[in-house]
Write an enzyme that holds these catalytic residues in place. Structure first.
Site, PDB file in Angstrom:
ATOM      1  N   CYS A   1       0.809  -1.225   0.000  1.00 47.14           N
ATOM      2  CA  CYS A   1       0.000   0.000   0.000  1.00 47.14           C
ATOM      3  C   CYS A   1       0.841   1.273   0.000  1.00 47.14           C
ATOM      4  O   CYS A   1       0.308   2.361  -0.236  1.00 47.14           O
ATOM      5  CB  CYS A   1      -0.951   0.001   1.189  1.00 47.14           C
ATOM      6  SG  CYS A   1      -2.115  -1.372   1.186  1.00 47.14           S
TER       7      CYS A   1
ATOM      8  N   HIS B   1      -8.876   3.508  -2.741  1.00 43.90           N
ATOM      9  CA  HIS B   1      -7.531   3.030  -2.447  1.00 43.90           C
ATOM     10  C   HIS B   1      -7.003   2.084  -3.529  1.00 43.90           C
ATOM     11  O   HIS B   1      -6.852   0.890  -3.311  1.00 43.90           O
ATOM     12  CB  HIS B   1      -7.545   2.342  -1.079  1.00 43.90           C
ATOM     13  CG  HIS B   1      -6.209   1.886  -0.588  1.00 43.90           C
ATOM     14  ND1 HIS B   1      -5.019   2.474  -0.974  1.00 43.90           N
ATOM     15  CD2 HIS B   1      -5.863   0.874   0.275  1.00 43.90           C
ATOM     16  CE1 HIS B   1      -4.010   1.852  -0.375  1.00 43.90           C
ATOM     17  NE2 HIS B   1      -4.492   0.875   0.382  1.00 43.90           N
TER      18      HIS B   1
END
Length: 430
Positions: A81, A376
């Site tokens: 991430c 995201h």
């Protein structure tokens, strides 16, 4: 040598399979917007780090080729991430180190619907997963349940925080309510619906105490940033342009299809933003020694990265006006408040409840809507955070503008692990 962000762009973040587009289409849209915003062409770019997690090797080249075929180096970056911020960090290092004067950082993701698997970005099994050690800590303390594993590890961190400090479910929900409220004014956001705390609490439970509206979604999207040197600024007269464009309102170029009318260039477009300091940290013994999910999901990494940035920049959290941080789950926003020094350990629930992290408070945190509401797409997230801060520091964020924003801080984290903190400052004419 100083490094500046001269241009940014991004697509709207969308639910996977919403649009018939490929990852290179996303990069063409975001990259073109960033180049246009900087007032340069792809021929001016010397190197290109590209971040993504779910495509094969050299997908970065395939994506960048949509912008031009100039033979320059293209680097493929994967750091879970924290991939986008890692690509941006490489761009800054290339510029500050004198290896290049103009670097284009790209990040994208084309994802599948549904929750991420537990084996890292590739969805592999736990036995061979790069995050097996992290999930092992979780399992030893909390067991392993048939819920999405990332939601479980962060949900278990939330339970620990509640048990240790008295943090309430309503305080966790207040994070999500704030970020959903902020996203209502962001044409790039995947979700723009507004929910109150009761709505958040009433949503489907993913892993107690986290409900669906407290969890970041899977998303498609791309973001881009042009990073340049002082020499490039002087040769191209970008400093003078920045002085002229240092105030105003509206959105910078790059809203892309579906982002809404009026999201083109605002009068703040094109002004420079300095990368004052940046740091990446990875896991240490502290991450695992306590057996706590609070530590294993990255709070020690975030705290160490923030400390390095404060030392290098000479600025502290008290100097920051606007923050984009990694709220993959509501609990991680609370953990990050503490890691960044915005409050004492255990006080983060009270901080968000007090209104200190929204408009009219001490800081505005995640004016974009954050990961929870903006979306995201892993490879794009870190660059998109910086794009939002660039617009804010230019005074070009429209209805979500933070009044008088001069200093911004970005925080991006990935399990496995990596934490990147970036301090940004507006460049004003004098």
């Amino acid at each position: 040598m100083k490094a500046y962000v001269a241009g940014v762009g991004m697509t709207r973040f969308e639910k996977p399979e919403t649009r018939e587009w490929q990852y290179w289409d996303m990069v063409r849209e975001a990259g073109t917007a960033a180049l246009t915003d900087a007032g340069i062409s792809y021929d001016d770019v010397e190197q290109v780090p590209v971040g993504y997690c779910f495509q094969p090797s050299t997908a970065g080249q395939r994506a960048a080729y949509e912008l031009g075929l100039t033979g320059i180096p293209v680097y493929n970056v994967n750091n879970n991430c924290a991939t986008g911020s890692t690509a941006l960090m490489l761009a800054r290092q290339l510029v500050e180190g004198g290896a290049a004067d103009c670097v284009l950082a790209l990040g994208f993701e084309k994802m599948k619907r549904g929750s991420l698997g537990g084996g890292g970005a590739d969805g592999g099994d736990f036995a061979t997963s790069p995050v097996a050690r992290h999930y092992g800590v979780m399992a030893a303390r909390h067991g392993f349940e048939m819920t999405p594993p990332t939601a479980q590890i962060f949900g278990d961190a939330a339970r620990e925080h509640m048990d240790k400090y008295g943090t309430t479910e309503a305080q966790l929900a207040a994070v999500a309510a704030k970020n959903h409220r902020h996203s209502a004014h962001n044409p790039y956001a995947q979700f723009r619906d507004v929910y109150d705390v009761d709505d958040i609490l009433a949503a489907r439970v993913v892993h107690r105490p986290l409900t669906k509206l407290q969890c970041s979604p899977t998303s498609d999207g791309a973001a881009a940033a042009v990073v340049v040197s002082e020499r490039f600024v002087e040769e191209r007269g970008l400093g003078a342009r920045g002085a002229e464009a240092g105030s105003g309102s509206g959105f910078a170029a790059g809203a892309g299809a579906g982002a809404g009318a009026g999201a083109g260039a605002g009068t703040g477009s094109g002004s420079l933003v300095e990368i004052v300091a940046q740091a990446m940290t990875t896991d240490t013994e502290e991450s695992f020694a306590s057996g706590s999910c609070i530590d294993v999901v990255g709070q020690p990494m975030s705290r160490a990265a923030a400390r390095q940035v404060y030392e290098r920049s000479g600025l502290g959290i008290e100097d920051v006006d606007v923050v984009e941080l990694h709220d993959c789950f509501s609990i991680n926003e609370l953990l990050t408040y503490e890691a960044l020094g915005m409050c004492a350990p255990g006080e983060s629930g009270k901080l968000v409840e007090s209104g200190a992290t929204t408009y009219g408070g001490r800081w505005v945190v995640n004016p974009s809507g954050g990961l929870i509401s903006k979306g995201h797409p892993l490879g794009a997230t870190g660059i998109a955070q910086v794009a939002e801060l660039v617009w804010q520091l230019r005074g070009a964020a429209g209805e979500r503008q933070v009044p008088g924003a001069e200093v911004g801080l970005a925080h991006n984290i990935g399990l496995g692990g990596a934490a990147v903190v970036t301090m940004l400052r507006a460049v004003r004419g004098g």
